[in-house]
Design a protein around this motif. Structure first.
Motif, PDB file in Angstrom:
ATOM      1  N   ASN A 278      64.685   3.531  44.233  1.00  0.00           N
ATOM      2  CA  ASN A 278      65.676   4.511  43.778  1.00  0.00           C
ATOM      3  C   ASN A 278      66.033   4.311  42.307  1.00  0.00           C
ATOM      4  N   PHE A 279      66.042   3.031  41.866  1.00  0.00           N
ATOM      5  CA  PHE A 279      66.488   2.746  40.499  1.00  0.00           C
ATOM      6  C   PHE A 279      65.472   1.965  39.660  1.00  0.00           C
ATOM      7  N   GLU A 280      65.139   0.750  40.121  1.00  0.00           N
ATOM      8  CA  GLU A 280      64.403  -0.163  39.244  1.00  0.00           C
ATOM      9  C   GLU A 280      63.059   0.397  38.773  1.00  0.00           C
ATOM     10  N   SER A 281      62.248   0.914  39.709  1.00  0.00           N
ATOM     11  CA  SER A 281      60.925   1.409  39.328  1.00  0.00           C
ATOM     12  C   SER A 281      61.026   2.705  38.526  1.00  0.00           C
ATOM     13  N   LEU A 282      62.232   3.300  38.486  1.00  0.00           N
ATOM     14  CA  LEU A 282      62.428   4.513  37.695  1.00  0.00           C
ATOM     15  C   LEU A 282      63.101   4.154  36.368  1.00  0.00           C
ATOM     16  N   ASN A 283      62.983   2.860  36.019  1.00  0.00           N
ATOM     17  CA  ASN A 283      63.418   2.444  34.691  1.00  0.00           C
ATOM     18  C   ASN A 283      64.943   2.432  34.525  1.00  0.00           C
TER      19      ASN A 283
ATOM     20  N   VAL B 176      57.250   7.361  42.706  1.00  0.00           N
ATOM     21  CA  VAL B 176      56.586   6.052  42.645  1.00  0.00           C
ATOM     22  C   VAL B 176      55.850   5.778  43.959  1.00  0.00           C
ATOM     23  N   ARG B 177      56.522   6.077  45.086  1.00  0.00           N
ATOM     24  CA  ARG B 177      55.861   5.881  46.389  1.00  0.00           C
ATOM     25  C   ARG B 177      54.560   6.687  46.461  1.00  0.00           C
ATOM     26  N   TYR B 178      54.601   7.917  45.944  1.00  0.00           N
ATOM     27  CA  TYR B 178      53.403   8.766  46.032  1.00  0.00           C
ATOM     28  C   TYR B 178      52.294   8.225  45.134  1.00  0.00           C
ATOM     29  N   MET B 179      52.676   7.773  43.924  1.00  0.00           N
ATOM     30  CA  MET B 179      51.659   7.248  43.001  1.00  0.00           C
ATOM     31  C   MET B 179      51.037   5.963  43.540  1.00  0.00           C
ATOM     32  N   GLU B 180      51.825   5.172  44.290  1.00  0.00           N
ATOM     33  CA  GLU B 180      51.266   3.949  44.888  1.00  0.00           C
ATOM     34  C   GLU B 180      50.149   4.295  45.882  1.00  0.00           C
ATOM     35  N   GLN B 181      50.279   5.447  46.527  1.00  0.00           N
ATOM     36  CA  GLN B 181      49.328   5.816  47.591  1.00  0.00           C
ATOM     37  C   GLN B 181      48.195   6.722  47.108  1.00  0.00           C
ATOM     38  N   ASN B 182      48.401   7.414  45.975  1.00  0.00           N
ATOM     39  CA  ASN B 182      47.408   8.409  45.534  1.00  0.00           C
ATOM     40  C   ASN B 182      47.059   8.210  44.063  1.00  0.00           C
ATOM     41  N   PRO B 183      45.779   7.976  43.750  1.00  0.00           N
ATOM     42  CA  PRO B 183      45.386   7.792  42.349  1.00  0.00           C
ATOM     43  C   PRO B 183      45.456   9.127  41.595  1.00  0.00           C
ATOM     44  N   PRO B 184      45.558   9.089  40.260  1.00  0.00           N
ATOM     45  CA  PRO B 184      45.580  10.334  39.501  1.00  0.00           C
ATOM     46  C   PRO B 184      44.204  11.009  39.544  1.00  0.00           C
ATOM     47  N   PRO B 185      44.082  12.325  39.316  1.00  0.00           N
ATOM     48  CA  PRO B 185      45.183  13.236  38.988  1.00  0.00           C
ATOM     49  C   PRO B 185      45.956  13.671  40.232  1.00  0.00           C
TER      50      PRO B 185
ATOM     51  N   MET C 168      58.953  14.463  30.519  1.00  0.00           N
ATOM     52  CA  MET C 168      57.636  13.832  30.583  1.00  0.00           C
ATOM     53  C   MET C 168      57.815  12.435  31.172  1.00  0.00           C
ATOM     54  N   VAL C 169      56.957  12.068  32.105  1.00  0.00           N
ATOM     55  CA  VAL C 169      57.090  10.772  32.786  1.00  0.00           C
ATOM     56  C   VAL C 169      57.123   9.649  31.746  1.00  0.00           C
ATOM     57  N   ASP C 170      58.143   8.808  31.817  1.00  0.00           N
ATOM     58  CA  ASP C 170      58.295   7.699  30.873  1.00  0.00           C
ATOM     59  C   ASP C 170      57.181   6.673  31.099  1.00  0.00           C
ATOM     60  N   PRO C 171      56.507   6.221  30.022  1.00  0.00           N
ATOM     61  CA  PRO C 171      55.429   5.220  30.198  1.00  0.00           C
ATOM     62  C   PRO C 171      55.890   3.995  30.982  1.00  0.00           C
ATOM     63  N   ASN C 172      57.190   3.658  30.894  1.00  0.00           N
ATOM     64  CA  ASN C 172      57.698   2.500  31.647  1.00  0.00           C
ATOM     65  C   ASN C 172      57.557   2.688  33.160  1.00  0.00           C
ATOM     66  N   VAL C 173      57.606   3.947  33.624  1.00  0.00           N
ATOM     67  CA  VAL C 173      57.418   4.210  35.062  1.00  0.00           C
ATOM     68  C   VAL C 173      55.962   3.956  35.445  1.00  0.00           C
ATOM     69  N   PHE C 174      55.044   4.434  34.597  1.00  0.00           N
ATOM     70  CA  PHE C 174      53.617   4.196  34.885  1.00  0.00           C
ATOM     71  C   PHE C 174      53.305   2.702  34.945  1.00  0.00           C
ATOM     72  N   GLU C 175      54.045   1.884  34.166  1.00  0.00           N
ATOM     73  CA  GLU C 175      53.801   0.433  34.193  1.00  0.00           C
ATOM     74  C   GLU C 175      53.927  -0.120  35.616  1.00  0.00           C
TER      75      GLU C 175
ATOM     76  N   TYR D 196      47.282   4.215  37.061  1.00  0.00           N
ATOM     77  CA  TYR D 196      48.171   4.953  36.163  1.00  0.00           C
ATOM     78  C   TYR D 196      48.397   4.165  34.866  1.00  0.00           C
ATOM     79  N   ASP D 197      47.353   4.091  34.038  1.00  0.00           N
ATOM     80  CA  ASP D 197      47.486   3.399  32.754  1.00  0.00           C
ATOM     81  C   ASP D 197      48.184   4.341  31.781  1.00  0.00           C
ATOM     82  N   PRO D 198      49.389   3.948  31.293  1.00  0.00           N
ATOM     83  CA  PRO D 198      50.143   4.856  30.423  1.00  0.00           C
ATOM     84  C   PRO D 198      49.379   5.229  29.156  1.00  0.00           C
ATOM     85  N   LYS D 199      48.344   4.456  28.822  1.00  0.00           N
ATOM     86  CA  LYS D 199      47.561   4.827  27.634  1.00  0.00           C
ATOM     87  C   LYS D 199      46.576   5.938  27.960  1.00  0.00           C
ATOM     88  N   LYS D 200      46.275   6.117  29.250  1.00  0.00           N
ATOM     89  CA  LYS D 200      45.252   7.111  29.630  1.00  0.00           C
ATOM     90  C   LYS D 200      45.830   8.370  30.258  1.00  0.00           C
TER      91      LYS D 200
END
Ligand code: PHE
Length: 367
Positions: free
Chosen positions: A156-161, A200-209, A311-318, A325-329
């Motif tokens: 709810n909080f930490e992974s959302l920066n 975050v839960r969804y990104m853990e389970q599904n790679p981009p895009p 826009m999704v904060d790069p800290n979330v992608f970390e 989810y490499d924030p550089k890519k």
């Protein structure tokens, strides 16, 4: 009423006449039996082991017969017994037959009567609106994601920066489950304050895009007023790919607002802050109550805020870097829409509390 007589003589003629008299009485009584209950009385009167008529016949005729006649009398009594059984049985068939007819008559259904109308339930306007919002994004090819209403501090909080003790947490105060002091802070459970943890839960389970919408119920420690209620609903959106831009976000949300409210709906993006998006914006639509000049519902601004985005904060992608989810890519946008606000704007409802009053007179207007 017939009673068994003692026999004065045991000659064949005497027996004949006694048997004839008994059978005549039996037949007459059998004719009278017209119900199941009457038949039971009839059966007991003739066949009860204790003092039924057949038992009396046994006592008064057979047992009383002198030695030489016993054989003859015994045969007669046996014949009589099967005759009585036969007639009693036949009477039962007749009695229960007439019972069925009576029952059928009683249970007759008049199929020409009008039926009982049962009121049909209908979707609550909030749920209906939530489905409509989701459908707009399904038409754009979005998938649907879901997550728990009881959420951990981490999602709810930490992974959302929102770092521990960060003041941004104060804007989303909520109910925490009691008795968790021994747990590390990130594992403590609370009622989720937004649907963003499912990003975050969804990104853990599904790679981009990915392109996903997440409908759900959320909670905040808010005092109820015309536009706030401690329980409400959101539809979250998240799109992550290579080269996603703020232009994609604006275009997508502008399309969604027009799909929901009609092509004449005006939207306005203005700068805002969320820890998990950078840059962030709020999107407002023209106040549907006053149409611009300002009123109680729009707090005199002329605009109603419907959603937050950015826009999704790069800290979330970390936090999900190892899931691809490499924030550089990759880059992405996210948004969170208040479903009640959208429903209020669509239907011109001036007080959010009406949506939670459970008053059928209010709700049936939207059925
Ligand atoms: N989760 C935010 C809220 O509840 C809304 C939001 C979602 C903002 C996604 C930006 C991106 O206020």
């Amino acid at each position: 009423m017939y009673t068994v007589r003692k026999l004065e003589a045991f000659s064949a003629t005497a027996l004949d006449s006694a048997v004839r008299e008994l059978l005549a009485a039996l037949e007459a009584e059998a004719q009278q039996v017209s119900s199941e209950a009457a038949w039971k009385d009839f059966r007991d009167r003739w066949m009860a082991r204790k003092n039924g008529i057949l038992t009396q016949v046994n006592e008064l005729w057979l047992k009383a017969a002198p030695g030489p006649q016993k054989r003859e009398v015994g045969q007669r009594v046996n014949q009589l017994k099967s005759k009585v059984e036969q007639i009693v049985e036949a009477a039962q068939a007749r009695a229960s037959g007439s019972g069925t007819a009576a029952r059928l008559q009683q249970e007759r259904v008049d199929v020409t009567l009008p039926g009982i109308r049962r009121p049909l339930g209908a979707e609550h306007p909030v749920i209906k609106t939530m489905h409509e919002i989701v459908q707009v994004f399904r038409n754009l090819g979005y998938s649907i994601g879901e997550g728990p209403e009881i959420e951990s501090d981490y999602y709810n909080f930490e992974s959302l920066n929102f770092p521990p003790n960060h003041p941004a947490r104060d804007t989303q105060d909520t109910v925490f489950i009691a008795g968790q002091d021994s747990k590390p802070q990130r594992d403590r459970l609370l009622l989720r304050t937004h649907t963003s943890p499912v990003q975050v839960r969804y990104m853990e389970q599904n790679p981009p895009p990915i392109r996903v919408v997440i409908p759900g119920k959320v909670h905040r420690s808010d005092t109820p007023d015309a536009t706030h209620y401690p329980i409400f609903h959101q539809v979250e959106g998240l799109a992550v790919d290579t080269n996603i831009t703020f232009g994609d976000l604006k275009g997508t949300l502008d399309h969604a607002m027009k799909a929901l409210f009609g092509s004449a709906m005006k939207t306005r993006f203005f700068p805002s802050f969320f820890p998990f998006t950078e840059p962030s914006a709020d999107v407002a639509v023209t106040c549907f109550v006053c149409g611009g000049p300002g009123c109680r519902v729009c707090k005199m601004s002329g605009w109603i805020e419907l959603l937050g985005c950015g826009m999704v904060d790069p800290n979330v992608f970390e936090f999900v870097k190892d899931k691809g989810y490499d924030p550089k890519k990759v880059s992405g946008f996210a948004f969170g829409m208040g479903v009640e606000r959208v429903a209020m704007a669509k239907y011109g409802i001036g007080d959010i509390q009406l949506l939670f009053s459970g008053d059928v007179r209010f709700l049936e207007q939207f059925a």
